[in-house]
Design a protein around this motif. Structure first.
Motif, short mmCIF file in Angstrom:
data_model
loop_
_atom_site.label_atom_id
_atom_site.label_comp_id
_atom_site.label_asym_id
_atom_site.label_seq_id
_atom_site.Cartn_x
_atom_site.Cartn_y
_atom_site.Cartn_z
N THR A 6 -8.08 2.77 -15.39
CA THR A 6 -9.16 2.58 -14.46
C THR A 6 -9.21 3.75 -13.41
OG1 THR A 6 -8.29 0.85 -13.04
CG2 THR A 6 -9.51 0.31 -14.91
N ILE A 7 -10.34 3.76 -12.81
CA ILE A 7 -10.39 4.57 -11.37
C ILE A 7 -11.03 3.44 -10.35
CG2 ILE A 7 -11.47 6.37 -10.06
CD1 ILE A 7 -11.13 8.01 -12.43
N ASP A 8 -10.44 3.07 -9.54
CA ASP A 8 -10.90 2.13 -8.39
C ASP A 8 -11.13 2.66 -7.04
OD1 ASP A 8 -10.52 0.15 -10.46
OD2 ASP A 8 -8.32 -0.42 -9.50
N ALA A 9 -12.00 2.03 -6.38
CA ALA A 9 -12.12 2.39 -4.88
C ALA A 9 -12.34 1.40 -4.10
CB ALA A 9 -13.47 3.14 -4.91
N MET A 10 -12.01 1.52 -2.84
CA MET A 10 -12.01 0.34 -1.80
C MET A 10 -12.50 0.81 -0.54
SD MET A 10 -7.97 -0.55 -1.77
CE MET A 10 -6.64 0.70 -1.15
N VAL A 36 -8.05 5.02 -6.15
CA VAL A 36 -6.94 4.69 -6.73
C VAL A 36 -7.08 4.96 -8.06
CG1 VAL A 36 -5.13 3.06 -7.13
CG2 VAL A 36 -6.43 3.13 -5.02
N VAL A 37 -6.29 5.85 -8.73
CA VAL A 37 -6.26 5.93 -10.24
C VAL A 37 -4.98 5.37 -10.93
CG1 VAL A 37 -5.92 7.69 -12.24
CG2 VAL A 37 -7.24 7.91 -10.02
N ASP A 38 -5.24 4.23 -11.90
CA ASP A 38 -4.38 3.69 -12.73
C ASP A 38 -4.14 4.42 -14.04
OD1 ASP A 38 -3.63 1.65 -10.72
OD2 ASP A 38 -5.33 0.51 -11.68
N GLU A 39 -2.95 4.79 -14.37
CA GLU A 39 -2.37 5.43 -15.64
C GLU A 39 -2.61 4.63 -16.85
OE1 GLU A 39 0.43 8.72 -15.51
OE2 GLU A 39 0.08 8.71 -13.40
N ALA A 40 -3.00 4.87 -17.88
CA ALA A 40 -2.77 3.96 -18.93
C ALA A 40 -1.25 3.92 -19.48
CB ALA A 40 -3.76 4.44 -20.17
#
Length: 154
Positions: free
Chosen positions: A84-88, A150-154
């Motif tokens: 996912t790519i998240d933002a805050m 924020v990038v979460d790697e698979a």
């Protein structure tokens, strides 16, 4: 009759003051900068960037709309599978996140409003073979603030 007008005028004045207070920027710039510095230094794994929200670029001639485009680009040395790519963001209100994710086959872009509650919100779903992504944050309500991606790697 005079008292009613005075009460009505006082009521309208109170409503105007409350409305102006609700529409005015509520984010303390120093608090927002401190929040971002903390995220940048000690934030979640996968933090890739962010910063102060910016003003949309100049509208094309003949339109009255600002254009929201990503302002930070990350080109990757090797393709990356992303969970996912998240933002805050910080400070209440809302921020619009413009995000563009590229693979060798396609580029997908979107604009997502997220609440500025300090929590992570998904702005791009899982994708395999990502070669680059770009993002930008724009104040949607309540004035400028800071945002982080924020990038979460698979």
């Amino acid at each position: 009759m005079q008292r009613r007008r005075g009460a009505a005028a006082a009521g309208l004045l109170a409503l105007a003051v409350a409305t102006a207070a609700a529409c005015s920027p509520r984010v303390d710039p120093e608090d927002a900068a401190a929040w971002f510095a903390e995220v940048e230094t000690n934030g979640p794994p996968g933090f890739v960037g962010g910063g102060p929200t910016s003003t949309p670029v100049e509208a094309p001639r003949g339109t009255d709309l600002g254009v929201l485009v990503p302002t930070v680009t990350q080109d990757l040395a090797a393709p990356l599978d992303i969970a996912t790519i998240d933002a805050m963001c910080f400070g209440g209100g809302m921020v619009s996140i413009a995000i563009s994710v590229s693979t060798p086959e396609a580029e997908r872009s979107s604009l997502i409003d997220i609440p500025c509650d300090g929590e992570r919100h998904e702005v791009a779903p899982a994708r395999d073979g990502v070669t680059s992504f770009a993002f930008g944050g724009y104040p949607a309500r309540w004035g400028p603030t800071y945002y982080a991606v924020v990038v979460d790697e698979a």
